[in-house]
Each structure stands twice: as C-alpha cells, then as structure tokens.
Motif scaffolding. Structure first.
Motif, PDB file in Angstrom:
ATOM      1  N   VAL A 189      20.500  25.745  48.774  1.00 46.96           N
ATOM      2  CA  VAL A 189      20.272  26.602  47.597  1.00 46.96           C
ATOM      3  C   VAL A 189      20.035  25.714  46.379  1.00 46.96           C
ATOM      4  N   PRO A 190      18.946  25.914  45.650  1.00 52.53           N
ATOM      5  CA  PRO A 190      18.637  25.062  44.486  1.00 52.53           C
ATOM      6  C   PRO A 190      19.442  25.432  43.247  1.00 52.53           C
ATOM      7  N   ASP A 191      20.733  25.548  43.426  1.00 53.26           N
ATOM      8  CA  ASP A 191      21.641  25.844  42.320  1.00 53.26           C
ATOM      9  C   ASP A 191      22.964  25.166  42.664  1.00 53.26           C
ATOM     10  N   PRO A 192      23.440  24.235  41.818  1.00 53.28           N
ATOM     11  CA  PRO A 192      24.624  23.443  42.180  1.00 53.28           C
ATOM     12  C   PRO A 192      25.891  24.261  42.384  1.00 53.28           C
ATOM     13  N   ILE A 193      26.020  25.365  41.666  1.00 55.27           N
ATOM     14  CA  ILE A 193      27.227  26.176  41.822  1.00 55.27           C
ATOM     15  C   ILE A 193      27.286  26.781  43.217  1.00 55.27           C
ATOM     16  N   PHE A 194      26.160  27.316  43.689  1.00 54.18           N
ATOM     17  CA  PHE A 194      26.108  27.874  45.037  1.00 54.18           C
ATOM     18  C   PHE A 194      26.096  26.766  46.081  1.00 54.18           C
ATOM     19  N   ALA A 195      25.276  25.739  45.855  1.00 52.31           N
ATOM     20  CA  ALA A 195      25.072  24.699  46.858  1.00 52.31           C
ATOM     21  C   ALA A 195      26.353  23.945  47.174  1.00 52.31           C
ATOM     22  N   THR A 196      27.220  23.790  46.180  1.00 54.76           N
ATOM     23  CA  THR A 196      28.475  23.074  46.403  1.00 54.76           C
ATOM     24  C   THR A 196      29.635  24.031  46.678  1.00 54.76           C
ATOM     25  N   ALA A 197      29.307  25.305  46.947  1.00 53.06           N
ATOM     26  CA  ALA A 197      30.303  26.313  47.326  1.00 53.06           C
ATOM     27  C   ALA A 197      31.375  26.500  46.261  1.00 53.06           C
ATOM     28  N   LYS A 198      30.994  26.366  44.990  1.00 47.31           N
ATOM     29  CA  LYS A 198      31.971  26.539  43.923  1.00 47.31           C
ATOM     30  C   LYS A 198      32.498  27.976  43.875  1.00 47.31           C
ATOM     31  N   LEU A 199      31.674  28.924  44.266  1.00 46.62           N
ATOM     32  CA  LEU A 199      32.084  30.326  44.224  1.00 46.62           C
ATOM     33  C   LEU A 199      32.524  30.837  45.594  1.00 46.62           C
ATOM     34  N   GLY A 200      32.529  29.951  46.586  1.00 42.11           N
ATOM     35  CA  GLY A 200      32.939  30.351  47.923  1.00 42.11           C
ATOM     36  C   GLY A 200      31.991  29.815  48.980  1.00 42.11           C
ATOM     37  N   GLU A 201      32.520  29.637  50.198  1.00 42.85           N
ATOM     38  CA  GLU A 201      31.699  29.185  51.316  1.00 42.85           C
ATOM     39  C   GLU A 201      30.902  30.362  51.882  1.00 42.85           C
ATOM     40  N   GLY A 202      29.892  30.040  52.681  1.00 45.53           N
ATOM     41  CA  GLY A 202      29.107  31.099  53.291  1.00 45.53           C
ATOM     42  C   GLY A 202      27.802  30.577  53.831  1.00 45.53           C
ATOM     43  N   VAL A 203      26.740  31.326  53.607  1.00 43.94           N
ATOM     44  CA  VAL A 203      25.425  30.997  54.137  1.00 43.94           C
ATOM     45  C   VAL A 203      24.388  31.494  53.135  1.00 43.94           C
ATOM     46  N   ALA A 204      23.174  31.013  53.248  1.00 44.38           N
ATOM     47  CA  ALA A 204      22.082  31.504  52.399  1.00 44.38           C
ATOM     48  C   ALA A 204      20.987  32.082  53.287  1.00 44.38           C
ATOM     49  N   ILE A 205      20.352  33.155  52.804  1.00 48.05           N
ATOM     50  CA  ILE A 205      19.299  33.819  53.566  1.00 48.05           C
ATOM     51  C   ILE A 205      17.984  33.724  52.790  1.00 48.05           C
ATOM     52  N   GLU A 206      16.934  33.239  53.467  1.00 41.23           N
ATOM     53  CA  GLU A 206      15.588  33.305  52.898  1.00 41.23           C
ATOM     54  C   GLU A 206      14.974  34.609  53.391  1.00 41.23           C
ATOM     55  N   PRO A 207      14.924  35.638  52.533  1.00 33.97           N
ATOM     56  CA  PRO A 207      14.614  36.991  53.011  1.00 33.97           C
ATOM     57  C   PRO A 207      13.191  37.145  53.562  1.00 33.97           C
ATOM     58  N   THR A 208      13.117  37.898  54.661  1.00 33.90           N
ATOM     59  CA  THR A 208      11.819  38.391  55.152  1.00 33.90           C
ATOM     60  C   THR A 208      11.747  39.903  54.961  1.00 33.90           C
ATOM     61  N   GLY A 209      12.908  40.539  54.771  1.00 35.40           N
ATOM     62  CA  GLY A 209      12.965  41.961  54.488  1.00 35.40           C
ATOM     63  C   GLY A 209      13.148  42.206  53.007  1.00 35.40           C
ATOM     64  N   ASN A 210      13.437  43.452  52.645  1.00 31.17           N
ATOM     65  CA  ASN A 210      13.597  43.788  51.224  1.00 31.17           C
ATOM     66  C   ASN A 210      14.805  44.694  50.970  1.00 31.17           C
ATOM     67  N   VAL A 211      15.764  44.681  51.906  1.00 26.68           N
ATOM     68  CA  VAL A 211      16.930  45.560  51.786  1.00 26.68           C
ATOM     69  C   VAL A 211      18.203  44.753  52.024  1.00 26.68           C
ATOM     70  N   VAL A 212      19.228  45.047  51.200  1.00 22.04           N
ATOM     71  CA  VAL A 212      20.578  44.507  51.420  1.00 22.04           C
ATOM     72  C   VAL A 212      21.445  45.645  51.945  1.00 22.04           C
ATOM     73  N   VAL A 213      22.122  45.430  53.080  1.00 23.62           N
ATOM     74  CA  VAL A 213      22.988  46.457  53.668  1.00 23.62           C
ATOM     75  C   VAL A 213      24.407  45.933  53.763  1.00 23.62           C
ATOM     76  N   ALA A 214      25.343  46.832  53.943  1.00 26.07           N
ATOM     77  CA  ALA A 214      26.737  46.453  54.132  1.00 26.07           C
ATOM     78  C   ALA A 214      26.911  45.875  55.534  1.00 26.07           C
ATOM     79  N   PRO A 215      27.458  44.679  55.684  1.00 32.97           N
ATOM     80  CA  PRO A 215      27.656  44.095  57.012  1.00 32.97           C
ATOM     81  C   PRO A 215      28.839  44.709  57.765  1.00 32.97           C
ATOM     82  N   ALA A 216      29.665  45.467  57.052  1.00 31.97           N
ATOM     83  CA  ALA A 216      30.820  46.130  57.655  1.00 31.97           C
ATOM     84  C   ALA A 216      31.314  47.176  56.659  1.00 31.97           C
ATOM     85  N   ALA A 217      32.255  48.014  57.089  1.00 36.81           N
ATOM     86  CA  ALA A 217      32.839  48.999  56.184  1.00 36.81           C
ATOM     87  C   ALA A 217      33.494  48.279  55.006  1.00 36.81           C
TER      88      ALA A 217
END
Length: 677
Positions: free
Chosen positions: A544-572
């Motif tokens: 991620v071209p942003d140091p705050i995200f890239a260094t996990a300052k706000l939390g660990e996780g993953v980044a998605i390069e979108p091919t779709g155009n919708v964000v959905v809830a991954p769980a309840a």
C-alpha cells in the motif's frame, strides 16, 4: 504505556494530514499546537473520537490544537521523531530558523488585535512550567507562615538561612521574569531570543541598580534617565522585544550577511538597552500601572462587583486565549501593590469548571461510559492538583450544549462569596487545592471555591450536561456496544447447538438443550478466518503506497486491488462507523473482530463523489450484505489509487493477525486469519 503513546502519536499525525501537511508543531501545558498547510485535511472528528485526545480546537485558518492533558510533552516527543517531522519542531527549546514573525493561526484576514492576543499567549506559554513550580513553593512558605514557623513578609535579613534559600527558589522566577519574557517574546516575533533576554537583564544588573533607587533621576549622556525597579515586570520586556524585532530587521537590510552574526547583535544591544532604559521600560511600567490602577479603581469602588465580573468573564476569555493579559496584570499587582485582587475571584471560575467535570465523571460512572469517565478524571486531576483548566474546558465544556448552563451559576455563586470576603492573593499561584493557603482570608476563599464547585457539580448530577439529542445518542451508542458484546457469545453457542445435538444422537445418547460453549475470535487459542469484503487481487499491506497502512500502524490485515465495485460484510457485524464520504467503513463482527475497509488512498478528498453508502452507523448486517458501492473508473480518473486496505483494528488483542495474498480473491476467499492469545 510507551507503546500506547507512540501509537496515539502516529494516529494524531496521520489525522492532521501527515507530516507533509504540518508547517510547524509546538506544545503548551496541555495542547499540541499544529500549524497546517491545509486545515481541511485534518480529520477533526477522528481525532476527537480517540480516547487519548481530550479535545480538538481549530485556531484561525491554519492552526489546530489537539488537547492531550498533562502528558502532552510525551506525545510531542514521539511525533517529532516520526518521518518528515524533523524540521517541523518548534518546542520551547528550539531556536527560530528565520527572522520572520510566526503568526500561528492568525493570518491574512485576521486583525492585528487577534495577533496581539496570540503574541501574549505564546510569550507566556513556555514560562508556565516555571511559574507553576514557583507557585507551589510559595504555597509551602505561606503554609509555614500560617502555622507560625516563619513570617512570609519579613525582610530577608530577618529570615533564617533555610527560609532565605526557599524564598530564593521562587523569587528567581519572578525577579528574572523580564529576562524570560524577553526571550520568549523575541522568539515569537522572530528576533534573536538571547539578545531579547539580554536587554531586560541589563536593567537587573548590580551596575544598573547601583545608579540609584526607583524614582530617582540620573543623567546619562547628558539626558535624564528615570530609574525603575524592573524585577517581575511584564510590559517593559514585551515592548523591548517588539523594538528588537524592528531593529534587527533594519540592521539585516544594511549589514552584509557575512558579518551579520557579529554586528547585528552588537548594534541591537547598543541601540535597544539605552532605548529600553530611557523610553520603553518606563512606558511599559506606565502601561502596567495604568491597567492595574483601572482594575484597582473598580475593585475600590466595589470589590463585590469585580469579584463577580472576573469569574463570569473567564469562561469566555480562556477558550480564546484572551486571559493572558490578566495574568500579566496579576504579576503587576503583586509587584506594585504586594497583593492581587484577580486571582481569588478567578478561583471561582476554575473550581466551577472542575465541579462540572466532577459531575460529568459521576454521571459517566453511573452510565458506565468509560471514555467520558477517563476524560473527566484526567481533567479533574489536572484541575484540582495543578489548577490547569484546559483539559476540562476542551475535553468536556466546549463539547456539550448544556455545560455552560451548569458552569456559569457556579461562577456566579463562587464570585458572590469571594466578593463578600474580599479575597486577595498574596502571591502568584495556580488556583488549585494545593494553593488555597496563598489566599486571604483563606477560610473565605475555601468557602468560595467550595460553593462554586458544588453548585456546578450538583447541577450536572441532577440536570445532566448534555442536550436531549446528545444524551440520547450517547446512551444509544453505549447500549449498542453492550448489546454487541453480549450477543457475540450466545450467537456462537446457538450456531454450535445442532452439531452438538447430532453428535450426541449418533453416539446413542440423548441430545440436551444446552450446547457446549464455542470460542469466539477473542477467546484464548481461537483461530478465525475472514473472507474478502471486496473482489480483486489480495496483496500484502506493505504494497500500500501509504506508510500508515503499509507499516500496519492502524492494524494488521491485507490489501485488495479491486476488480469489483462493491464492499460487502465478510460476516455478521455491527457498523461502528461509516464515513459520509463513503470511502471507509468500520465493523465490529459478532465474533469480536473489529474491521476497517478503506477504499483507496486519500479518496476522502473526493467528498463522496463516486461512492454510495448502503448502511448506517449502529446497523446490524449479515454476511454478504452490501455496505458500499463505488465507481472505480471515476475514482481512477481523478488520480486516486484504488488499493483497499482491510485491517483488523483491534490487532493488539490477538497473538497474530496474518493476511493471505491471492491472485483472485472472491467474496468467499479467506484473506485474513486471526489467532487469539
């Protein structure tokens, strides 16, 4: 603790727009004071929602004050260590890098009056630490006088050596106050602070004092020079600093740069010390005496009226920084009169303020509102023990509608009592519990501050400190948070019940109605997987071209390069927050994981264009529910990177949070695994 300070400091810098948006940073007793290139880039709502931040106050068109309380220096030190901040520091021990005036938050369209008050504020701010320390030493000596151990007002020659040393400890601050003010005022204006300190220091030397007593007239260079006692004076060094700024500016125009280091200070001292002794010093003393005499006249006409006016004005002066001139007059009164008639009534305002905050803490404990309880407790301790009102003011009073309705009656009631007893201060102190002995009569002052405190306290306890809408929203948020926590475990147990019953029947047993408990994501040893909330290519956060995200300052996780155009809830989950701009959504999953989905980098600047939000804050959603729809083509056409960080924001609660890259991640692709401690 250090880790928490570091994380909060990184969060603050991010929310003010990053290091590139910071023109300069200083701090005072309670506030980080940013000067920003673009104030609109600061996410004030996000800053205000952080539990470590007591309040956020915009200043002018470029300034932003972030109120942190007594530990502000720790946050300042962490922020200036962050990348890009090395040349932005403007701490009290930092010298100016140019000779330009620092106008702070007052620029362009603001009048010279605004800057004058800011000038006073930033001049006194660095000295507060020394003044507070000296005020407590004074309190010790006043207590000793109260108990008959020594005479506070007795000549030094009659004091035992132990008390002479103790008196020297506080007198050093006040006697050499002109030197300190000369330095800080010069630095604020952009002149050399050490030359600014040397000018009033010359008027305190034994050689100058040997010329005669205050009021004497001597002839220097054939001209009459009126001698004055410049110890503890405020206005002469202020005027000298202003004069120095213009003299330095003129000298730098005519002296070659190669020799400015030698000849600018030489000619500055040669010009400014006589100018101050002959003209600016006596004129400054006249200004101070004039203002003091006016207030003294009002006090002489009716101490009762003045004692009510002062605490009723302070709640409006302090937020604007307009109380600093009165602090100068307090010092002036003590130097000229030997007592001050402002500090006593001022104590009514302070303790009414602390009473409001104590009431807020009581109400917050009753409501189990942890965040407000912490804010109120910090403000209360800073007030009662240090006499500092800013944490209470910015953390509570300026954030809720009804607080001034609870504050002003306390100010009035306390002022009435101060007026009845005609309370005076025998020394400059911060009005806290520890400095009550510095007031006379001490008993009358104690009654006055108690009346102010408890009037405001009981008004808050019985009538609350919020408007109906504010209270309803707070209570709804607290209820939603509790419901989410309570629902997580039962939901997991219910989902496991059929499997447990089937297993029992297969073993020839009898199924019972009570299922075996199932671990949530936060329970020890639990391993939980999360599917992608966005279709696309899953990559490591480091891309991620942003140091705050890239260094996990706000939390660990993953980044998605979108091919779709919708964000959905991954769980309840329950929607914790959804940005009006539509670029981000925060969820608390029913299993305890807190998730942030941030669509693109800096897309908040689109102001909502290209985004459509389908949910609201506090709404409960099920797996697969549509949260946000976005227009990839439009967003890319505006030059923004669409890479979407998906972060577990409560990462510290887990032993590990691991992101799983995938060439093509669908809504059922597992992209994050958490393991609880």
């Amino acid at each position: 603790m250090a880790t928490n300070v570091a994380q909060t400091s990184e969060f603050i810098l991010d929310k003010v727009g990053g290091a590139s948006n910071v023109a300069s940073l200083t701090h005072c007793a309670t506030r980080l004071r940013f000067q920003l290139h673009d104030q609109s880039k600061a996410d004030q709502s996000a800053l205000d929602s952080n539990t470590d931040v007591l309040g956020v106050v915009p200043q002018g068109s470029t300034g932003l004050q972030v109120v942190m309380g007594g530990g502000v220096a720790n946050y300042y030190q962490e922020i200036v260590k962050l990348p890009g901040m090395g040349d932005k520091a403007g701490a009290d021990d930092a010298a100016p890098k140019t000779n330009k005036k620092d106008y702070g938050g007052v620029r362009g369209k603001y009048s010279w009056v605004d800057y004058s008050f800011e000038f006073l504020s930033d001049t006194f701010r660095p000295i507060l630490w020394a003044l507070l320390g000296a005020s407590l030493i004074i309190t010790m000596l006043v207590l000793a006088d109260t108990f008959g151990w020594q005479d506070f007002r007795a000549p030094m020659a009659e004091q035992p050596p132990t008390y002479q040393l103790l008196h020297a400890m506080w007198r050093s601050v006040f006697y050499f106050l002109p030197v300190m003010i000369g330095a800080t005022a010069s630095r604020k204006l952009g002149a050399n602070e050490w030359v600014g300190a040397a000018i009033p220091a010359a008027l305190l030397t034994p050689e100058f004092l040997a010329m005669g007593k205050a009021g004497d007239v001597v002839h220097v260079f054939g001209l009459p020079l009126v001698l004055n006692d410049y110890g503890a004076q405020v206005f002469p060094p202020l005027l000298a600093a202003i004069g120095l700024y213009w003299v330095e500016k003129g000298l730098k125009r005519i002296i070659p740069e190669a020799v400015q280091m030698v000849f600018v200070p030489f000619f500055s001292l040669l010009i400014m010390i006589p100018l101050t002794a002959f003209l600016l010093g006596p004129f400054g003393i006249g200004i101070g005496n004039g203002i003091s005499d006016f207030l003294k006249a009002v006090n002489g006409f009716s101490p009762f009226i003045l004692a009510i006016i002062i605490p009723m004005l302070y709640p409006f002066l302090v937020p604007l920084g307009l109380h600093w001139p009165l602090n100068a007059i307090m010092v002036q009164n003590l130097a000229v009169l030997g007592y001050d008639f402002i500090q006593g009534p001022m104590g009514a305002w302070n303790f009414a303020c602390f009473g409001v905050v104590a009431g807020v803490m009581f109400v917050s404990m009753r409501e189990k509102n942890v965040q407000m309880r912490q804010v109120a407790l910090g403000g209360l301790l800073a007030g009662l023990l240090g006499g500092i009102s800013e944490p209470s003011l910015y953390g509570v009073l300026l954030r809720f509608k009804k607080t001034y309705m609870r504050l002003l009656p306390g100010c009035f009631a306390g002022g009435v009592v101060m007026g009845i007893f005609n309370v005076k201060a025998s020394a400059f102190v911060f009005t806290s519990l520890l400095t009550i002995p510095a007031m006379s009569p001490m008993g009358g002052y104690a009654i006055g501050v108690a009346v102010a405190f408890f009037t405001s306290f009981f008004l808050v306890v019985f009538f609350d400190y919020r408007g109906k809408e504010e209270k309803a929203e707070v209570l709804a948020n607290l209820a939603a948070a509790r419901e989410t926590e309570e629902e997580a475990a039962p939901a997991a147990v219910e989902s496991a019940a059929p499997a447990a019953a089937a297993a029992t029947a297969a073993a020839g047993g009898v199924a019972t109605a009570v299922a075996a408990p199932v671990k949530t994501a936060l329970e020890a040893g639990a391993v939980t997987t999360l599917t992608s909330p966005v279709e696309g290519k899953a990559v490591a956060l480091s891309e991620v071209p942003d140091p705050i995200f890239a260094t996990a300052k706000l939390g660990e996780g993953v980044a998605i390069e979108p091919t779709g155009n919708v964000v959905v809830a991954p769980a309840a989950a329950t929607v914790l927050t959804v940005q009006k701009s539509g670029h981000a959504v925060g969820l608390r999953l029913d299993n305890g994981i807190e998730l942030l989905v941030h669509i693109g980098i800096d897309t908040v600047q689109l102001g909502g264009e290209g985004f459509e939000v389908h949910v609201a804050k506090k709404q409960h959603v099920e797996k697969g529910d549509k949260l946000i729809t976005f227009d990839p083509s439009f967003i890319k056409s505006k030059g923004y990177n669409l890479i979407t960080p998906v972060l577990v924001t409560n990462t510290p609660k887990f032993a590990s949070v691991v992101g799983h890259p995938a060439a093509q991640a669908g809504f059922d692709t597992e992209v994050i695994t958490t393991t609880a401690n």
